[in-house]
Motif scaffolding. Sequence first.
Motif, PDB file in Angstrom:
ATOM      1  N   VAL A 279       0.894  -1.159   0.000  1.00 20.20           N
ATOM      2  CA  VAL A 279       0.000   0.000   0.000  1.00 20.20           C
ATOM      3  C   VAL A 279       0.929   1.204   0.000  1.00 20.20           C
ATOM      4  N   VAL A 280       0.926   1.938  -1.110  1.00 18.06           N
ATOM      5  CA  VAL A 280       1.863   3.052  -1.267  1.00 18.06           C
ATOM      6  C   VAL A 280       1.117   4.303  -1.725  1.00 18.06           C
ATOM      7  N   PRO A 281       1.639   5.481  -1.373  1.00 22.47           N
ATOM      8  CA  PRO A 281       0.987   6.706  -1.818  1.00 22.47           C
ATOM      9  C   PRO A 281       0.897   6.761  -3.342  1.00 22.47           C
ATOM     10  N   SER A 282      -0.228   7.197  -3.831  1.00 23.53           N
ATOM     11  CA  SER A 282      -0.454   7.371  -5.264  1.00 23.53           C
ATOM     12  C   SER A 282       0.066   8.743  -5.687  1.00 23.53           C
ATOM     13  N   ALA A 283       0.095   8.974  -6.988  1.00 27.03           N
ATOM     14  CA  ALA A 283       0.445  10.299  -7.498  1.00 27.03           C
ATOM     15  C   ALA A 283      -0.647  11.309  -7.158  1.00 27.03           C
ATOM     16  N   ALA A 284      -1.869  10.838  -6.991  1.00 26.75           N
ATOM     17  CA  ALA A 284      -2.994  11.714  -6.633  1.00 26.75           C
ATOM     18  C   ALA A 284      -2.963  11.989  -5.132  1.00 26.75           C
ATOM     19  N   PRO A 285      -3.271  13.215  -4.729  1.00 30.13           N
ATOM     20  CA  PRO A 285      -3.275  13.527  -3.304  1.00 30.13           C
ATOM     21  C   PRO A 285      -4.318  12.678  -2.563  1.00 30.13           C
ATOM     22  N   TRP A 286      -3.959  12.215  -1.380  1.00 31.21           N
ATOM     23  CA  TRP A 286      -4.844  11.467  -0.489  1.00 31.21           C
ATOM     24  C   TRP A 286      -5.310  10.138  -1.073  1.00 31.21           C
ATOM     25  N   ALA A 287      -4.600   9.614  -2.037  1.00 32.05           N
ATOM     26  CA  ALA A 287      -4.938   8.309  -2.614  1.00 32.05           C
ATOM     27  C   ALA A 287      -3.764   7.364  -2.409  1.00 32.05           C
ATOM     28  N   TRP A 288      -4.078   6.085  -2.247  1.00 31.96           N
ATOM     29  CA  TRP A 288      -3.087   5.043  -1.984  1.00 31.96           C
ATOM     30  C   TRP A 288      -3.292   3.902  -2.958  1.00 31.96           C
ATOM     31  N   ASP A 289      -2.216   3.464  -3.608  1.00 30.63           N
ATOM     32  CA  ASP A 289      -2.279   2.317  -4.508  1.00 30.63           C
ATOM     33  C   ASP A 289      -2.117   1.043  -3.674  1.00 30.63           C
ATOM     34  N   VAL A 290      -2.992   0.085  -3.934  1.00 31.06           N
ATOM     35  CA  VAL A 290      -3.011  -1.164  -3.182  1.00 31.06           C
ATOM     36  C   VAL A 290      -2.769  -2.321  -4.152  1.00 31.06           C
ATOM     37  N   ALA A 291      -1.872  -3.221  -3.784  1.00 31.95           N
ATOM     38  CA  ALA A 291      -1.618  -4.430  -4.569  1.00 31.95           C
ATOM     39  C   ALA A 291      -1.325  -5.558  -3.589  1.00 31.95           C
ATOM     40  N   GLU A 292      -2.115  -6.601  -3.669  1.00 36.05           N
ATOM     41  CA  GLU A 292      -1.884  -7.729  -2.785  1.00 36.05           C
ATOM     42  C   GLU A 292      -2.088  -9.038  -3.527  1.00 36.05           C
ATOM     43  N   ARG A 293      -1.408 -10.048  -3.036  1.00 33.17           N
ATOM     44  CA  ARG A 293      -1.506 -11.363  -3.670  1.00 33.17           C
ATOM     45  C   ARG A 293      -1.456 -12.420  -2.581  1.00 33.17           C
ATOM     46  N   PHE A 294      -2.419 -13.331  -2.637  1.00 33.74           N
ATOM     47  CA  PHE A 294      -2.503 -14.426  -1.684  1.00 33.74           C
ATOM     48  C   PHE A 294      -2.437 -15.743  -2.433  1.00 33.74           C
ATOM     49  N   ALA A 295      -1.915 -16.762  -1.768  1.00 32.63           N
ATOM     50  CA  ALA A 295      -1.678 -18.060  -2.390  1.00 32.63           C
ATOM     51  C   ALA A 295      -2.948 -18.722  -2.896  1.00 32.63           C
ATOM     52  N   ASP A 296      -4.056 -18.474  -2.222  1.00 33.93           N
ATOM     53  CA  ASP A 296      -5.308 -19.113  -2.604  1.00 33.93           C
ATOM     54  C   ASP A 296      -6.489 -18.347  -2.013  1.00 33.93           C
ATOM     55  N   GLU A 297      -7.674 -18.771  -2.377  1.00 30.99           N
ATOM     56  CA  GLU A 297      -8.881 -18.092  -1.921  1.00 30.99           C
ATOM     57  C   GLU A 297      -9.045 -18.192  -0.407  1.00 30.99           C
ATOM     58  N   ALA A 298      -8.713 -19.321   0.166  1.00 34.97           N
ATOM     59  CA  ALA A 298      -8.857 -19.493   1.613  1.00 34.97           C
ATOM     60  C   ALA A 298      -7.991 -18.494   2.383  1.00 34.97           C
ATOM     61  N   SER A 299      -6.747 -18.308   1.961  1.00 35.39           N
ATOM     62  CA  SER A 299      -5.880 -17.362   2.668  1.00 35.39           C
ATOM     63  C   SER A 299      -6.345 -15.917   2.454  1.00 35.39           C
ATOM     64  N   PHE A 300      -6.865 -15.601   1.265  1.00 34.57           N
ATOM     65  CA  PHE A 300      -7.393 -14.261   1.018  1.00 34.57           C
ATOM     66  C   PHE A 300      -8.607 -13.998   1.903  1.00 34.57           C
ATOM     67  N   ARG A 301      -9.509 -14.969   1.969  1.00 30.95           N
ATOM     68  CA  ARG A 301     -10.714 -14.798   2.797  1.00 30.95           C
ATOM     69  C   ARG A 301     -10.366 -14.709   4.286  1.00 30.95           C
ATOM     70  N   ALA A 302      -9.381 -15.462   4.726  1.00 33.53           N
ATOM     71  CA  ALA A 302      -8.932 -15.365   6.119  1.00 33.53           C
ATOM     72  C   ALA A 302      -8.380 -13.960   6.389  1.00 33.53           C
ATOM     73  N   HIS A 303      -7.649 -13.431   5.433  1.00 33.19           N
ATOM     74  CA  HIS A 303      -7.137 -12.055   5.551  1.00 33.19           C
ATOM     75  C   HIS A 303      -8.285 -11.066   5.670  1.00 33.19           C
ATOM     76  N   GLN A 304      -9.275 -11.196   4.809  1.00 36.25           N
ATOM     77  CA  GLN A 304     -10.424 -10.293   4.847  1.00 36.25           C
ATOM     78  C   GLN A 304     -11.137 -10.346   6.197  1.00 36.25           C
ATOM     79  N   ALA A 305     -11.304 -11.534   6.736  1.00 33.12           N
ATOM     80  CA  ALA A 305     -11.966 -11.686   8.032  1.00 33.12           C
ATOM     81  C   ALA A 305     -11.151 -11.028   9.145  1.00 33.12           C
ATOM     82  N   ARG A 306      -9.831 -11.214   9.113  1.00 35.43           N
ATOM     83  CA  ARG A 306      -8.989 -10.597  10.134  1.00 35.43           C
ATOM     84  C   ARG A 306      -9.049  -9.075  10.048  1.00 35.43           C
ATOM     85  N   VAL A 307      -8.981  -8.573   8.827  1.00 34.37           N
ATOM     86  CA  VAL A 307      -8.967  -7.129   8.620  1.00 34.37           C
ATOM     87  C   VAL A 307     -10.261  -6.480   9.101  1.00 34.37           C
ATOM     88  N   ALA A 308     -11.386  -7.109   8.846  1.00 40.16           N
ATOM     89  CA  ALA A 308     -12.679  -6.529   9.221  1.00 40.16           C
ATOM     90  C   ALA A 308     -12.761  -6.225  10.712  1.00 40.16           C
TER      91      ALA A 308
END
Length: 101
Positions: free
Chosen positions: A43-72
């Motif tokens: 998650v890095v600052p974008s060229a636009a003010p107050w915007a952040w570029d997000v890029a993430e990659r998870f090994a599989d759907e289960a790990s992505f969904r676990a991440h989403q649950a933790r984050v919430a």
Amino acid sequence: MPDVHLTGQLICRSAEEDALVREHLPHHIALTRAEPGCLSFAVVPSAAPWAWDVAERFADEASFRAHQARVAASEWGVATAGIERRYTVRGLSRAGLDPAE
């Protein structure tokens, strides 16, 4: 099983929202990168003010969904809940394409 990619932007509406992101982001990044199945997370600052570029990659759907649950329920999730997200997710099954990151 394919890996899951999320890309997009976190769009703050004010300097106060941007300050919330800056305050909570280092801990959020550290926790996410330590999660099982996290292949990359940025998650890095974008060229636009107050915007952040997000890029993430998870090994599989289960790990992505676990991440989403933790984050919430996390400090990051609560503090930034009102900040707009514009994300695209690839690699998920049709059931549930609602990342709340």
